[in-house]
Design a protein around this motif. Structure first.
Motif, PDB file in Angstrom:
ATOM      1  N   HIS A 160       8.712   9.321 -58.002  1.00  0.00           N
ATOM      2  CA  HIS A 160       8.279   8.810 -59.305  1.00  0.00           C
ATOM      3  C   HIS A 160       8.003   7.306 -59.245  1.00  0.00           C
TER       4      HIS A 160
ATOM      5  N   HIS B 222       6.374   2.472 -67.126  1.00  0.00           N
ATOM      6  CA  HIS B 222       7.382   2.842 -66.135  1.00  0.00           C
ATOM      7  C   HIS B 222       8.434   1.765 -65.959  1.00  0.00           C
TER       8      HIS B 222
ATOM      9  N   TRP C 105       4.816  10.450 -73.544  1.00  0.00           N
ATOM     10  CA  TRP C 105       6.053   9.691 -73.716  1.00  0.00           C
ATOM     11  C   TRP C 105       6.584   9.880 -75.128  1.00  0.00           C
TER      12      TRP C 105
ATOM     13  N   ASP D 193       9.979   9.337 -70.285  1.00  0.00           N
ATOM     14  CA  ASP D 193       8.750   9.815 -69.641  1.00  0.00           C
ATOM     15  C   ASP D 193       8.809  11.345 -69.618  1.00  0.00           C
TER      16      ASP D 193
ATOM     17  N   HIS E  44       6.014  14.871 -63.533  1.00  0.00           N
ATOM     18  CA  HIS E  44       6.518  14.216 -62.327  1.00  0.00           C
ATOM     19  C   HIS E  44       7.880  13.554 -62.570  1.00  0.00           C
TER      20      HIS E  44
END
Ligand SMILES: [Fe+2]
Length: 310
Positions: A79, A131, A180, A231, A235
């Motif tokens: 990630h 992120h 998100w 998130d 993934h």
């Protein structure tokens, strides 16, 4: 952590995610560090060839195995080490030689959002910001319940902490496809061209839960201050939870959320809002005398007459 080049920091409209937090204190053992260092040797090498790149991929504020067994080192390696790295690398390529090269990451996100008509850099810029914000929304031994002003606001705006949890989990679980979920502090302002907005009272400022598709984040809507995010791209959880997104969301809230980070961001949001209000008041005071000046059009007829006489 410093996402921004020194030339752009001062011009930043929004605070970088890392600016909202105290410097990370990793606090891991030498054995853990050796494993972490070994696992990331290739990543550190790659960073050295990015010397001229504007935005730099920084590691999460804890070792990659620090969130185990809830979020595995393997998940973090993919990630952060691959997906997040790709967003940063792609962004650096996209802004190279453009006007965006001089902007902060936050400004790049807002400018490239372009009122919903995305410029090419938007997805990578927003994902790079999202992120970094996500890593700092977690900590080893996190979760539980917040305290202080944050808890009081949650109880005021959602009824109870449990009701907030339900709303946040539902938003994260029902975001269709990739995206998100966020807790944000929203300023109460009319976003209408000519509206005259009175200053908000404290009660007008509210905590809200929102969900966003793909790379979109609340920075792009003015007057939203992100405080927490999860998130929900596959993934983020597939290695540890396969398709069980609700399980990932529950354990994120129960065991990973860094309420310290959220509280710190709330204080920063309040300070930012106060700055904006002071600035709005100052502008209003400056504009007042001008509005009392005679309208220049009053003289237009006499000007015309003068012109006719000549
Ligand atoms: Fe992600």
């Amino acid at each position: 952590m410093n996402w921004l080049s020194s030339s752009s920091t001062a011009a930043s409209t929004f605070l970088s995610p890392s600016a909202l937090l105290p410097p990370p204190t990793h606090g891991f053992s030498s054995v853990t560090f050796k494993v972490w260092k070994k696992k990331n040797r290739c990543i550190r090498k790659a960073r050295r060839i990015e010397i001229s790149a504007k935005f730099v991929l920084e590691p999460p504020p804890y070792p990659l195995n620090a969130l185990e067994p809830i979020m595995s080192q393997e998940t973090l390696e993919y990630h952060w080490g691959k997906h997040h790295r790709t967003y940063v690398d792609n962004l650096n390529s996209q802004i190279d030689g453009t006007d965006l090269e001089e902007k902060s990451l936050e400004d790049t996100v807002v400018i490239s959002y372009n009122k919903g008509d995305f410029l090419p850099a938007f997805n990578n810029a927003a994902q790079a910001w999202n992120h970094d914000f996500f890593w700092e929304s977690m900590k080893p031994g996190g979760g539980g319940k917040p305290s202080g002003d944050l808890l009081k606001l949650i109880e005021r705006d959602f009824g109870s902490f449990e009701k907030f949890l339900d709303e946040f989990k539902t938003a994260a679980a029902t975001q269709f496809g990739s995206g998100w979920a966020w807790l944000a502090y929203k300023e109460s302002k009319l976003d209408v061209g000519n509206a005259v907005n009175p200053l908000s009272s404290d009660e007008d400022k509210k905590l809200v839960v929102v969900k966003t598709p793909n790379a979109v984040n609340p920075l792009v809507w003015n007057y939203y201050h992100p405080l927490l995010t999860i998130d929900v791209w596959e993934h983020a959880y597939y290695i540890d939870f396969e398709t069980r997104r609700p399980d990932y969301i529950s354990v994120f809230m129960d065991k990973l959320v860094s309420w310290d980070a959220v509280s710190s961001r709330l204080e920063q949001a309040k300070a930012r809002m106060m700055e904006r209000e002071k600035e709005a008041e100052r502008k209003k005071r400056e504009e007042k005398p001008r509005s009392s000046e005679p309208n220049p059009e009053i003289y237009s007829d006499s000007d015309a007459e003068l012109g006719a006489d000549e």
